[in-house]
Design a protein around this motif. Structure first.
Motif, PDB file in Angstrom:
ATOM      1  N   LEU A 103       0.841  -1.102  -0.122  1.00  0.00           N
ATOM      2  CA  LEU A 103       0.278   0.239   0.115  1.00  0.00           C
ATOM      3  C   LEU A 103       0.826   1.192  -0.096  1.00  0.00           C
ATOM      4  O   LEU A 103       0.555   2.090  -0.787  1.00  0.00           O
ATOM      5  N   TYR A 104       1.982   1.140   0.736  1.00  0.00           N
ATOM      6  CA  TYR A 104       2.991   2.473   0.868  1.00  0.00           C
ATOM      7  C   TYR A 104       3.754   2.635  -0.604  1.00  0.00           C
ATOM      8  O   TYR A 104       3.757   3.697  -0.898  1.00  0.00           O
ATOM      9  N   LEU A 105       4.503   1.599  -0.805  1.00  0.00           N
ATOM     10  CA  LEU A 105       5.483   1.613  -2.014  1.00  0.00           C
ATOM     11  C   LEU A 105       4.537   1.963  -3.252  1.00  0.00           C
ATOM     12  O   LEU A 105       5.115   2.359  -4.335  1.00  0.00           O
ATOM     13  N   GLN A 106       3.386   1.229  -3.477  1.00  0.00           N
ATOM     14  CA  GLN A 106       2.634   1.315  -4.903  1.00  0.00           C
ATOM     15  C   GLN A 106       3.523   0.900  -5.789  1.00  0.00           C
ATOM     16  O   GLN A 106       3.672   1.494  -7.061  1.00  0.00           O
ATOM     17  N   GLY A 107       4.228  -0.256  -5.833  1.00  0.00           N
ATOM     18  CA  GLY A 107       5.246  -0.915  -6.897  1.00  0.00           C
ATOM     19  C   GLY A 107       6.615  -0.333  -6.884  1.00  0.00           C
ATOM     20  O   GLY A 107       7.407  -0.722  -7.714  1.00  0.00           O
ATOM     21  N   GLU A 108       6.938   0.938  -6.106  1.00  0.00           N
ATOM     22  CA  GLU A 108       8.441   1.310  -6.055  1.00  0.00           C
ATOM     23  C   GLU A 108       9.276   0.351  -5.229  1.00  0.00           C
ATOM     24  O   GLU A 108       8.835  -0.766  -4.736  1.00  0.00           O
ATOM     25  N   ASP A 109      10.509   0.574  -5.184  1.00  0.00           N
ATOM     26  CA  ASP A 109      11.620  -0.248  -4.918  1.00  0.00           C
ATOM     27  C   ASP A 109      11.587  -0.251  -3.555  1.00  0.00           C
ATOM     28  O   ASP A 109      11.505   0.717  -2.909  1.00  0.00           O
ATOM     29  N   PRO A 110      11.715  -1.177  -2.634  1.00  0.00           N
ATOM     30  CA  PRO A 110      11.681  -1.313  -1.254  1.00  0.00           C
ATOM     31  C   PRO A 110      13.147  -0.836  -0.867  1.00  0.00           C
ATOM     32  O   PRO A 110      13.268  -0.543   0.352  1.00  0.00           O
ATOM     33  N   THR A 111      14.211  -0.991  -1.648  1.00  0.00           N
ATOM     34  CA  THR A 111      15.335  -0.614  -1.118  1.00  0.00           C
ATOM     35  C   THR A 111      15.814   0.781  -1.332  1.00  0.00           C
ATOM     36  O   THR A 111      16.760   1.329  -0.792  1.00  0.00           O
ATOM     37  N   ASP A 112      14.853   1.704  -1.698  1.00  0.00           N
ATOM     38  CA  ASP A 112      14.882   3.054  -2.135  1.00  0.00           C
ATOM     39  C   ASP A 112      15.197   3.527  -0.593  1.00  0.00           C
ATOM     40  O   ASP A 112      14.485   3.512   0.454  1.00  0.00           O
ATOM     41  N   ARG A 113      16.063   4.464  -0.338  1.00  0.00           N
ATOM     42  CA  ARG A 113      16.412   4.758   1.070  1.00  0.00           C
ATOM     43  C   ARG A 113      15.203   5.819   1.447  1.00  0.00           C
ATOM     44  O   ARG A 113      15.277   5.859   2.785  1.00  0.00           O
ATOM     45  N   ARG A 114      14.255   6.295   0.652  1.00  0.00           N
ATOM     46  CA  ARG A 114      13.484   6.978   1.067  1.00  0.00           C
ATOM     47  C   ARG A 114      12.309   6.127   1.879  1.00  0.00           C
ATOM     48  O   ARG A 114      11.603   6.687   2.830  1.00  0.00           O
ATOM     49  N   ALA A 115      12.338   4.916   1.230  1.00  0.00           N
ATOM     50  CA  ALA A 115      11.262   3.875   1.657  1.00  0.00           C
ATOM     51  C   ALA A 115      12.085   3.191   3.012  1.00  0.00           C
ATOM     52  O   ALA A 115      11.307   2.625   4.023  1.00  0.00           O
ATOM     53  N   SER A 116      13.355   2.903   2.975  1.00  0.00           N
ATOM     54  CA  SER A 116      13.915   2.044   3.903  1.00  0.00           C
ATOM     55  C   SER A 116      15.315   2.748   4.460  1.00  0.00           C
ATOM     56  O   SER A 116      16.427   2.640   3.502  1.00  0.00           O
ATOM     57  N   PRO A 117      15.152   3.728   5.295  1.00  0.00           N
ATOM     58  CA  PRO A 117      16.363   4.359   5.513  1.00  0.00           C
ATOM     59  C   PRO A 117      17.777   3.695   6.121  1.00  0.00           C
ATOM     60  O   PRO A 117      18.683   4.143   5.952  1.00  0.00           O
ATOM     61  N   LEU A 118      17.266   2.304   6.210  1.00  0.00           N
ATOM     62  CA  LEU A 118      18.399   1.619   6.658  1.00  0.00           C
ATOM     63  C   LEU A 118      19.577   1.592   5.566  1.00  0.00           C
ATOM     64  O   LEU A 118      20.758   1.370   5.679  1.00  0.00           O
ATOM     65  N   PHE A 119      19.052   1.607   4.374  1.00  0.00           N
ATOM     66  CA  PHE A 119      19.829   1.561   3.194  1.00  0.00           C
ATOM     67  C   PHE A 119      20.471   2.793   2.552  1.00  0.00           C
ATOM     68  O   PHE A 119      21.241   3.052   1.453  1.00  0.00           O
ATOM     69  N   ASP A 120      20.192   3.958   3.323  1.00  0.00           N
ATOM     70  CA  ASP A 120      20.747   5.349   2.932  1.00  0.00           C
ATOM     71  C   ASP A 120      22.293   5.522   3.357  1.00  0.00           C
ATOM     72  O   ASP A 120      22.655   5.201   4.480  1.00  0.00           O
ATOM     73  N   GLN A 121      22.927   5.544   2.254  1.00  0.00           N
ATOM     74  CA  GLN A 121      24.516   5.541   2.362  1.00  0.00           C
ATOM     75  C   GLN A 121      24.945   6.948   3.141  1.00  0.00           C
ATOM     76  O   GLN A 121      26.040   7.129   3.093  1.00  0.00           O
ATOM     77  N   CYS A 122      24.001   8.100   2.872  1.00  0.00           N
ATOM     78  CA  CYS A 122      24.501   9.526   3.284  1.00  0.00           C
ATOM     79  C   CYS A 122      23.624  10.090   4.421  1.00  0.00           C
ATOM     80  O   CYS A 122      23.297  11.067   4.337  1.00  0.00           O
ATOM     81  N   LEU A 123      23.741   9.248   5.145  1.00  0.00           N
ATOM     82  CA  LEU A 123      23.008   9.616   6.825  1.00  0.00           C
ATOM     83  C   LEU A 123      23.630  10.879   7.210  1.00  0.00           C
ATOM     84  O   LEU A 123      24.869  11.098   7.342  1.00  0.00           O
ATOM     85  N   GLU A 124      22.828  12.106   7.433  1.00  0.00           N
ATOM     86  CA  GLU A 124      23.229  12.974   8.262  1.00  0.00           C
ATOM     87  C   GLU A 124      22.116  13.206   9.150  1.00  0.00           C
ATOM     88  O   GLU A 124      21.280  14.267   9.116  1.00  0.00           O
ATOM     89  N   LEU A 125      22.062  12.659  10.212  1.00  0.00           N
ATOM     90  CA  LEU A 125      20.861  12.907  11.266  1.00  0.00           C
ATOM     91  C   LEU A 125      21.369  13.640  12.550  1.00  0.00           C
ATOM     92  O   LEU A 125      22.707  13.347  12.890  1.00  0.00           O
ATOM     93  N   PRO A 126      20.581  14.277  13.186  1.00  0.00           N
ATOM     94  CA  PRO A 126      20.903  14.827  14.478  1.00  0.00           C
ATOM     95  C   PRO A 126      20.885  13.662  15.278  1.00  0.00           C
ATOM     96  O   PRO A 126      20.804  12.685  15.124  1.00  0.00           O
ATOM     97  N   PRO A 127      21.311  14.152  16.721  1.00  0.00           N
ATOM     98  CA  PRO A 127      21.041  13.156  18.010  1.00  0.00           C
ATOM     99  C   PRO A 127      19.807  12.612  17.842  1.00  0.00           C
ATOM    100  O   PRO A 127      18.926  13.195  17.579  1.00  0.00           O
ATOM    101  N   THR A 128      19.949  11.318  17.812  1.00  0.00           N
ATOM    102  CA  THR A 128      18.941  10.306  17.606  1.00  0.00           C
ATOM    103  C   THR A 128      18.682   9.423  18.843  1.00  0.00           C
ATOM    104  O   THR A 128      19.623   8.845  19.467  1.00  0.00           O
ATOM    105  N   MET A 129      17.120   9.246  19.164  1.00  0.00           N
ATOM    106  CA  MET A 129      16.896   8.308  19.998  1.00  0.00           C
ATOM    107  C   MET A 129      16.325   7.153  19.446  1.00  0.00           C
ATOM    108  O   MET A 129      15.096   7.513  18.936  1.00  0.00           O
ATOM    109  N   LEU A 130      16.547   5.624  19.680  1.00  0.00           N
ATOM    110  CA  LEU A 130      15.876   4.633  19.091  1.00  0.00           C
ATOM    111  C   LEU A 130      15.374   3.888  20.579  1.00  0.00           C
ATOM    112  O   LEU A 130      15.780   3.495  21.397  1.00  0.00           O
ATOM    113  N   VAL A 131      13.825   3.699  20.584  1.00  0.00           N
ATOM    114  CA  VAL A 131      13.160   3.207  21.485  1.00  0.00           C
ATOM    115  C   VAL A 131      12.484   1.831  20.878  1.00  0.00           C
ATOM    116  O   VAL A 131      11.640   2.083  20.171  1.00  0.00           O
TER     117      VAL A 131
END
Length: 152
Positions: free
Chosen positions: A55-83
């Motif tokens: 439903l979310y991807l509507q046929g788009e690539d699940p490895t696209d970094r916009r859909a799967s941030p885990l695959f983003d090679q250029c992460l520039e994030l602020p301090p992050t908390m994972l819970v």
């Protein structure tokens, strides 16, 4: 997370901090916890996530970094908390993302609780939820909260 990454890429101000509760960061569903925790976890299932992904991807690539941030090679994030809970099927997404953030030097606060449900701090009746929310509040206090907007 995709919206934050897009805003940063477009030159908008980075948020002072980012808090992610039980994030789904890999739409390929390749994390080990998808199978390892499947039989003991009732709140989410691979079947449900597969349907939501379609439903979310509507046929788009699940490895696209916009859909799967885990695959983003250029992460520039602020301090992050994972819970997250180590019992849910999204555990591997969060754990792999935490490792990635550490490797990029992103300041990380990781709260991985055993035996809890998905987004457990939002359920007041879950033991440990209140303590987790206090930890989140401490993170917000440390990294700032947005200034209140003045009425026009």
């Amino acid at each position: 997370l995709a919206a934050v990454q897009a805003a940063i890429a477009r030159g908008h101000r980075r948020p002072d901090g980012l808090i992610l509760f039980s994030p789904w960061l890999d739409m390929t569903l390749s994390g080990r916890s998808m199978s390892e925790n499947a039989s003991s976890y009732a709140m989410l299932s691979v079947k449900i996530l597969t349907r939501m992904r379609g439903l979310y991807l509507q046929g788009e690539d699940p490895t696209d970094r916009r859909a799967s941030p885990l695959f983003d090679q250029c992460l520039e994030l602020p301090p992050t908390m994972l819970v997250y809970s180590t019992a849910e099927i999204l555990t591997a997404d969060a754990a792999r993302f935490a490792a990635k953030l550490r490797n990029t030097g992103t300041p990380l606060t990781e709260l991985a609780a055993p035996g809890k449900p998905h987004v457990y701090p939002l359920f007041r009746m879950v033991p440990g939820a209140a303590a987790a929310l206090r930890t989140v509040a401490d993170f917000v206090a440390k990294h700032g909260a947005p200034a209140p907007r003045k009425a026009a």
